[in-house]
Motif scaffolding. Structure first.
Motif, PDB file in Angstrom:
ATOM      1  N   ARG A  49      -6.901   0.246   6.870  1.00  0.00           N
ATOM      2  CA  ARG A  49      -5.694  -0.353   7.435  1.00  0.00           C
ATOM      3  C   ARG A  49      -4.744  -0.812   6.336  1.00  0.00           C
ATOM      4  O   ARG A  49      -3.534  -0.557   6.395  1.00  0.00           O
ATOM      5  CB  ARG A  49      -6.060  -1.527   8.353  1.00  0.00           C
ATOM      6  N   ILE A  50      -5.248  -1.487   5.320  1.00  0.00           N
ATOM      7  CA  ILE A  50      -4.409  -1.960   4.219  1.00  0.00           C
ATOM      8  C   ILE A  50      -3.762  -0.775   3.511  1.00  0.00           C
ATOM      9  O   ILE A  50      -2.577  -0.796   3.191  1.00  0.00           O
ATOM     10  CB  ILE A  50      -5.223  -2.820   3.229  1.00  0.00           C
ATOM     11  N   SER A  51      -4.525   0.270   3.292  1.00  0.00           N
ATOM     12  CA  SER A  51      -3.983   1.475   2.644  1.00  0.00           C
ATOM     13  C   SER A  51      -2.875   2.095   3.483  1.00  0.00           C
ATOM     14  O   SER A  51      -1.882   2.583   2.956  1.00  0.00           O
ATOM     15  CB  SER A  51      -5.087   2.499   2.402  1.00  0.00           C
ATOM     16  N   SER A  52      -3.029   2.065   4.804  1.00  0.00           N
ATOM     17  CA  SER A  52      -2.030   2.684   5.679  1.00  0.00           C
ATOM     18  C   SER A  52      -0.712   1.905   5.714  1.00  0.00           C
ATOM     19  O   SER A  52       0.312   2.444   6.118  1.00  0.00           O
ATOM     20  CB  SER A  52      -2.590   2.836   7.101  1.00  0.00           C
ATOM     21  N   LEU A  53      -0.720   0.663   5.277  1.00  0.00           N
ATOM     22  CA  LEU A  53       0.506  -0.143   5.247  1.00  0.00           C
ATOM     23  C   LEU A  53       1.429   0.254   4.099  1.00  0.00           C
ATOM     24  O   LEU A  53       2.613  -0.060   4.109  1.00  0.00           O
ATOM     25  CB  LEU A  53       0.160  -1.631   5.107  1.00  0.00           C
ATOM     26  N   PHE A  54       0.884   0.946   3.110  1.00  0.00           N
ATOM     27  CA  PHE A  54       1.674   1.359   1.952  1.00  0.00           C
ATOM     28  C   PHE A  54       2.373   2.675   2.275  1.00  0.00           C
ATOM     29  O   PHE A  54       1.837   3.751   2.106  1.00  0.00           O
ATOM     30  CB  PHE A  54       0.772   1.490   0.723  1.00  0.00           C
ATOM     31  N   THR A  55       3.589   2.530   2.798  1.00  0.00           N
ATOM     32  CA  THR A  55       4.402   3.680   3.193  1.00  0.00           C
ATOM     33  C   THR A  55       5.620   3.775   2.270  1.00  0.00           C
ATOM     34  O   THR A  55       5.806   2.924   1.396  1.00  0.00           O
ATOM     35  CB  THR A  55       4.879   3.524   4.646  1.00  0.00           C
ATOM     36  N   THR A  56       6.451   4.758   2.505  1.00  0.00           N
ATOM     37  CA  THR A  56       7.639   4.924   1.667  1.00  0.00           C
ATOM     38  C   THR A  56       8.624   3.767   1.808  1.00  0.00           C
ATOM     39  O   THR A  56       9.482   3.587   0.959  1.00  0.00           O
ATOM     40  CB  THR A  56       8.367   6.245   1.996  1.00  0.00           C
ATOM     41  N   SER A  57       8.498   2.962   2.842  1.00  0.00           N
ATOM     42  CA  SER A  57       9.398   1.821   3.017  1.00  0.00           C
ATOM     43  C   SER A  57       8.878   0.545   2.348  1.00  0.00           C
ATOM     44  O   SER A  57       9.528  -0.491   2.408  1.00  0.00           O
ATOM     45  CB  SER A  57       9.651   1.566   4.498  1.00  0.00           C
ATOM     46  N   VAL A  60       5.433  -1.480  -3.160  1.00  0.00           N
ATOM     47  CA  VAL A  60       4.132  -1.549  -3.839  1.00  0.00           C
ATOM     48  C   VAL A  60       3.038  -1.796  -2.805  1.00  0.00           C
ATOM     49  O   VAL A  60       3.304  -2.295  -1.715  1.00  0.00           O
ATOM     50  CB  VAL A  60       4.099  -2.657  -4.924  1.00  0.00           C
ATOM     51  N   PRO A  61       1.790  -1.453  -3.142  1.00  0.00           N
ATOM     52  CA  PRO A  61       0.695  -1.636  -2.183  1.00  0.00           C
ATOM     53  C   PRO A  61       0.447  -3.105  -1.833  1.00  0.00           C
ATOM     54  O   PRO A  61       0.696  -4.000  -2.630  1.00  0.00           O
ATOM     55  CB  PRO A  61      -0.526  -1.067  -2.917  1.00  0.00           C
ATOM     56  N   PHE A  62      -0.064  -3.309  -0.623  1.00  0.00           N
ATOM     57  CA  PHE A  62      -0.493  -4.633  -0.195  1.00  0.00           C
ATOM     58  C   PHE A  62      -1.778  -5.008  -0.917  1.00  0.00           C
ATOM     59  O   PHE A  62      -2.538  -4.145  -1.347  1.00  0.00           O
ATOM     60  CB  PHE A  62      -0.746  -4.654   1.320  1.00  0.00           C
ATOM     61  N   GLU A  63      -2.006  -6.315  -1.011  1.00  0.00           N
ATOM     62  CA  GLU A  63      -3.239  -6.836  -1.586  1.00  0.00           C
ATOM     63  C   GLU A  63      -4.030  -7.512  -0.474  1.00  0.00           C
ATOM     64  O   GLU A  63      -3.498  -8.350   0.254  1.00  0.00           O
ATOM     65  CB  GLU A  63      -2.940  -7.842  -2.687  1.00  0.00           C
ATOM     66  N   LEU A  64      -5.277  -7.151  -0.356  1.00  0.00           N
ATOM     67  CA  LEU A  64      -6.151  -7.765   0.636  1.00  0.00           C
ATOM     68  C   LEU A  64      -6.591  -9.124   0.112  1.00  0.00           C
ATOM     69  O   LEU A  64      -7.201  -9.213  -0.945  1.00  0.00           O
ATOM     70  CB  LEU A  64      -7.367  -6.872   0.897  1.00  0.00           C
ATOM     71  N   GLU A  65      -6.266 -10.171   0.834  1.00  0.00           N
ATOM     72  CA  GLU A  65      -6.650 -11.530   0.441  1.00  0.00           C
ATOM     73  C   GLU A  65      -7.971 -11.950   1.091  1.00  0.00           C
ATOM     74  O   GLU A  65      -8.747 -12.685   0.497  1.00  0.00           O
ATOM     75  CB  GLU A  65      -5.553 -12.526   0.825  1.00  0.00           C
ATOM     76  N   TYR A  66      -8.179 -11.479   2.330  1.00  0.00           N
ATOM     77  CA  TYR A  66      -9.392 -11.864   3.064  1.00  0.00           C
ATOM     78  C   TYR A  66      -9.611 -10.870   4.186  1.00  0.00           C
ATOM     79  O   TYR A  66      -8.653 -10.395   4.792  1.00  0.00           O
ATOM     80  CB  TYR A  66      -9.230 -13.271   3.654  1.00  0.00           C
ATOM     81  N   ALA A  67     -10.855 -10.552   4.432  1.00  0.00           N
ATOM     82  CA  ALA A  67     -11.220  -9.688   5.555  1.00  0.00           C
ATOM     83  C   ALA A  67     -12.456 -10.260   6.223  1.00  0.00           C
ATOM     84  O   ALA A  67     -13.401 -10.671   5.545  1.00  0.00           O
ATOM     85  CB  ALA A  67     -11.488  -8.265   5.081  1.00  0.00           C
ATOM     86  N   ALA A  68     -12.432 -10.287   7.546  1.00  0.00           N
ATOM     87  CA  ALA A  68     -13.555 -10.813   8.312  1.00  0.00           C
ATOM     88  C   ALA A  68     -13.949  -9.814   9.385  1.00  0.00           C
ATOM     89  O   ALA A  68     -13.092  -9.281  10.083  1.00  0.00           O
ATOM     90  CB  ALA A  68     -13.175 -12.135   8.971  1.00  0.00           C
ATOM     91  N   ALA A  69     -15.247  -9.559   9.481  1.00  0.00           N
ATOM     92  CA  ALA A  69     -15.767  -8.734  10.565  1.00  0.00           C
ATOM     93  C   ALA A  69     -15.911  -9.633  11.782  1.00  0.00           C
ATOM     94  O   ALA A  69     -16.516 -10.701  11.710  1.00  0.00           O
ATOM     95  CB  ALA A  69     -17.105  -8.131  10.173  1.00  0.00           C
TER      96      ALA A  69
END
Length: 147
Positions: A49-57, A60-69
């Protein structure tokens, strides 16, 4: 039966069964200072999901700060966070908030969630090219201008 978050509490009552297992994540982007993205995903993992946020618009890429299952209904958790931080929401149809990441993370840590941040962060960073890392570093180094 509908709950306070506008969700059907039970898949048998018309709820989306796919939304009852997944992840909630907190992400930042150096090109968007002072903004935090609070999102959820039931399709795949937070790294994807984080990778998919990095689009041409997005510069720079997003940085994951926290992830919870989240074992039971990540969308419900996400909506509760959105409601809690509503006064700091930038746009009613976007998941960006003018808060510090630690504020959102503190609430998530109070819940019965599995912290998968380090594993997910490693995988996200492994997928980012050196060129993208260099661009992200340039954004961080820019001096703050004061007029």
């Amino acid at each position: 039966m509908s709950n306070d978050y506008g969700m059907n509490a039970d898949p048998a009552d018309g709820g989306d069964a796919a939304s009852y297992e997944g992840y909630v994540y907190v992400a930042t982007n150096p090109a968007m200072p002072n903004l935090v993205k609070i999102g959820s995903t039931a399709k795949g993992d937070p790294q994807t999901r984080i990778s998919s946020l990095f689009t041409t618009s997005v510069p720079v890429p997003f940085e994951l700060e926290y992830a919870a299952a989240i074992a039971d209904d990540p969308v419900k958790v996400e909506r509760a966070l959105h409601k809690a931080f509503q006064p700091q929401r930038l746009h009613p149809k976007r998941e960006f908030f003018e808060v510090e990441p630690f504020q959102v993370i503190a609430i998530l840590k109070l819940l019965d969630v599995a912290d998968i941040t380090e594993e997910a962060k490693s995988e996200v960073e492994a997928e980012i090219s050196q060129e993208d890392r260099d661009a992200r570093a340039k954004v961080r180094r820019r001096p703050i201008l004061s007029f």
